[in-house]
Enzyme design. Structure first.
Site, mmCIF file in Angstrom:
data_model
loop_
_atom_site.group_PDB
_atom_site.id
_atom_site.type_symbol
_atom_site.label_atom_id
_atom_site.label_comp_id
_atom_site.label_asym_id
_atom_site.label_seq_id
_atom_site.Cartn_x
_atom_site.Cartn_y
_atom_site.Cartn_z
ATOM 1 N N LYS A 125 15.369 10.183 -16.709
ATOM 2 C CA LYS A 125 16.115 10.598 -17.901
ATOM 3 C C LYS A 125 17.352 9.717 -18.079
ATOM 4 O O LYS A 125 17.707 9.350 -19.207
ATOM 5 C CB LYS A 125 16.513 12.068 -17.804
ATOM 6 C CG LYS A 125 15.355 13.036 -17.993
ATOM 7 C CD LYS A 125 14.677 12.911 -19.351
ATOM 8 C CE LYS A 125 15.573 13.372 -20.482
ATOM 9 N NZ LYS A 125 14.855 13.303 -21.803
ATOM 10 N N TYR B 39 13.026 12.805 -11.589
ATOM 11 C CA TYR B 39 13.189 13.320 -12.949
ATOM 12 C C TYR B 39 14.500 12.853 -13.558
ATOM 13 O O TYR B 39 14.538 12.216 -14.620
ATOM 14 C CB TYR B 39 13.113 14.846 -12.961
ATOM 15 C CG TYR B 39 13.715 15.465 -14.200
ATOM 16 C CD1 TYR B 39 13.238 15.118 -15.471
ATOM 17 C CD2 TYR B 39 14.774 16.365 -14.125
ATOM 18 C CE1 TYR B 39 13.797 15.660 -16.627
ATOM 19 C CE2 TYR B 39 15.328 16.916 -15.263
ATOM 20 C CZ TYR B 39 14.847 16.561 -16.516
ATOM 21 O OH TYR B 39 15.407 17.091 -17.642
ATOM 22 N N THR C 117 19.797 15.464 -20.460
ATOM 23 C CA THR C 117 20.078 16.582 -19.564
ATOM 24 C C THR C 117 21.360 16.318 -18.792
ATOM 25 O O THR C 117 21.717 15.157 -18.540
ATOM 26 C CB THR C 117 18.912 16.769 -18.568
ATOM 27 O OG1 THR C 117 19.286 17.708 -17.557
ATOM 28 C CG2 THR C 117 18.541 15.451 -17.890
ATOM 29 N N ASP C 118 22.030 17.384 -18.378
ATOM 30 C CA ASP C 118 23.203 17.218 -17.532
ATOM 31 C C ASP C 118 22.843 16.716 -16.136
ATOM 32 O O ASP C 118 23.708 16.242 -15.396
ATOM 33 C CB ASP C 118 23.999 18.517 -17.432
ATOM 34 C CG ASP C 118 23.202 19.691 -16.869
ATOM 35 O OD1 ASP C 118 21.973 19.555 -16.684
ATOM 36 O OD2 ASP C 118 23.802 20.755 -16.629
ATOM 37 N N GLU C 119 21.565 16.759 -15.782
ATOM 38 C CA GLU C 119 21.159 16.349 -14.439
ATOM 39 C C GLU C 119 21.326 14.843 -14.193
ATOM 40 O O GLU C 119 21.290 14.392 -13.046
ATOM 41 C CB GLU C 119 19.726 16.787 -14.158
ATOM 42 C CG GLU C 119 19.585 18.303 -14.132
ATOM 43 C CD GLU C 119 18.206 18.769 -13.714
ATOM 44 O OE1 GLU C 119 17.688 18.280 -12.705
ATOM 45 O OE2 GLU C 119 17.642 19.634 -14.421
#
Length: 336
Positions: A156, A152, A125-127
């Site tokens: 990741k 989260y 994810t870009d997060e």
């Protein structure tokens, strides 16, 4: 590749990937999914029995994973790893599940994959990059430093680093992709866009965190999944590719567009307390993906993609209604 083992294939992006792969390729698909609250077998109904099989199990269970991996052929088959605990709000309320699935589960899979010399693709994810300032012209690239801001995104990030280390230390034949925010059919109603759509469909007002000015880079789930297939076919081992479709919108604009498309006043929403650590802006530069794989998005008009998504939720209340009451009760408890 003849068989894809898809983890998390009963979740939102995974289920859409399974459908996309079966429709657009000759691959057979095995889905491994634990069927937590976000997994839904109804998302996989109607798939061809001669090319699709579902297995219920935990990606952190080495015995289950090992048994499935033993069926795969190193020369032709692959693992596509979507399974993850992925909702930021839930990670703030109970981080442990995110460690178990996102870190331990990924470790279990890459260990099994390297022992069989299987092709492995990891969905990130870009997060993991944190956020950008609202007035910053920059976008995330594959060279952006990791700066996760929630349980989260930090788990990741940890899983990405495990995959990269297994490539370097053990020769794992892996690629990684990081994607911006997805929208489309079969997305759980706890997520931003389906929550607002189903609120309006039920005659309730949408809810916006803070001022609604947080920006996300939206991509239709079918575009995300076509990019994953392109990386499987053309991506270089050991590389990370960012997937985006130049879909930056602030949350206020998204809600106002949903209201307009559903025939409601654009200001018929409520502001609620902001989420702790709420990232300001995400934006992806997908130049590397375009250059190396030739991939381009199909859904370049966000409004059109959103209208199609609204129509799917309007036509499939039987799919989302069982989730809705429990989701809103949980949000009510935390005042959001």
């Amino acid at each position: 590749m003849s068989t894809l083992l898809v983890t998390g294939g009963a979740g939102f992006i995974g289920a859409n990937f399974v459908r996309h792969a079966l429709e657009h390729t000759d691959h057979d698909v095995i889905v491994l999914d634990k069927l937590t609250y976000a997994g839904n077998l109804a998302s996989l109904e109607g798939l061809p029995a001669d090319r699709f099989r579902f297995v219920r199990g935990d990606i952190a269970d080495a015995a289950v994973v090992g048994e499935l991996v033993a069926e795969l052929a190193p020369a032709t088959d692959a693992i596509v790893h979507f399974a993850a605990e992925s909702h930021n709000d839930n990670s703030l309320e109970g981080p442990r599940a995110f460690l178990d699935t996102n870190v331990v589960g990924t470790f279990t899979l890459i260990e099994a994959a390297r022992q069989r010399d299987l092709r492995f693709h990891h969905i990130s994810t870009d997060e993991v990059y944190g956020d950008l300032e609202l007035d910053d012209p920059a976008k995330f690239t594959e060279l952006t430093a990791y700066r996760p801001s929630s349980p989260y995104s930090s788990t990741k990030a940890a899983s990405d680093l495990l995959v990269a280390a297994w490539v370097r230390s053990f020769g794992l034949r892996a690629t990684i992709s990081g994607c911006s925010n997805n929208y489309g059919p079969y997305q759980h109603v706890e997520k931003f866009i389906p929550r607002q759509i189903t609120n309006v469909l039920r005659g309730q007002r949408p809810k916006l965190y803070g001022t609604g000015r947080n920006v996300r880079d939206w991509i239709h789930v079918d575009d995300h999944n076509s990019a994953v297939l392109a990386i499987l076919d053309h991506g270089r081992i050991g590389e990370t590719y960012l997937i985006g479709a130049n879909g930056e919108r602030d949350n206020l604009d998204v809600v106002e567009t949903i209201l307009e498309l559903l025939g409601q006043p654009r200001d018929a929403y409520d502001l609620v307390s902001d989420r702790p650590g709420h990232d300001l802006r995400y934006a992806i530069d997908a130049t590397k993906l375009h250059a190396e794989t030739g991939w381009t998005p199909r859904y370049t008009d966000f409004r059109d993609g959103l209208a199609r998504t609204i129509e799917w939720y309007r036509a499939n209340e039987a799919w989302w209604a069982p989730q809705k009451d429990a989701t809103e009760a949980r949000y009510a408890e935390i005042g959001r």
